[in-house]
Design a protein around this motif. Structure first.
Motif, PDB file in Angstrom:
ATOM      1  N   GLU A 156       6.608   0.941  -1.111  1.00  0.00           N
ATOM      2  CA  GLU A 156       8.019   0.850  -0.724  1.00  0.00           C
ATOM      3  C   GLU A 156       8.721  -0.273  -1.468  1.00  0.00           C
ATOM      4  O   GLU A 156       9.902  -0.156  -1.796  1.00  0.00           O
ATOM      5  CB  GLU A 156       8.137   0.637   0.781  1.00  0.00           C
ATOM      6  N   THR A 165       0.815  -1.217   0.000  1.00  0.00           N
ATOM      7  CA  THR A 165       0.000   0.000   0.000  1.00  0.00           C
ATOM      8  C   THR A 165       0.844   1.261   0.000  1.00  0.00           C
ATOM      9  O   THR A 165       0.389   2.313  -0.445  1.00  0.00           O
ATOM     10  CB  THR A 165      -0.927   0.014   1.233  1.00  0.00           C
ATOM     11  N   THR A 166       2.089   1.200   0.479  1.00  0.00           N
ATOM     12  CA  THR A 166       2.950   2.387   0.528  1.00  0.00           C
ATOM     13  C   THR A 166       3.917   2.464  -0.652  1.00  0.00           C
ATOM     14  O   THR A 166       4.675   3.418  -0.754  1.00  0.00           O
ATOM     15  CB  THR A 166       3.769   2.395   1.832  1.00  0.00           C
TER      16      THR A 166
END
Length: 58
Positions: A8, A5-6
């Protein structure tokens, strides 16, 4: 499937390189030992052994 979701994982160039080369990603503790299920199994086995010894000697 891993949900990122981020984003990264997508931004990590080294991880993208490992995935694109289809190499296995291994997590280690500063290169000393692998962090996987064998570590958890060893910890549980050691704790059980010490618990049995403590019970025997009260």
């Amino acid at each position: 499937m891993i949900e990122d979701t981020t984003n990264e994982i997508i931004r990590n160039d080294i991880l993208k390189l490992h995935i694109s080369m289809k190499r296995e990603v291994v997590f280690t503790a500063c290169g000393f030992f692998n962090l996987d299920y064998t570590l958890v199994h060893s910890m549980i086995a050691s704790a059980t052994t010490y618990l049995v010894i403590l019970i025997q000697f009260e």
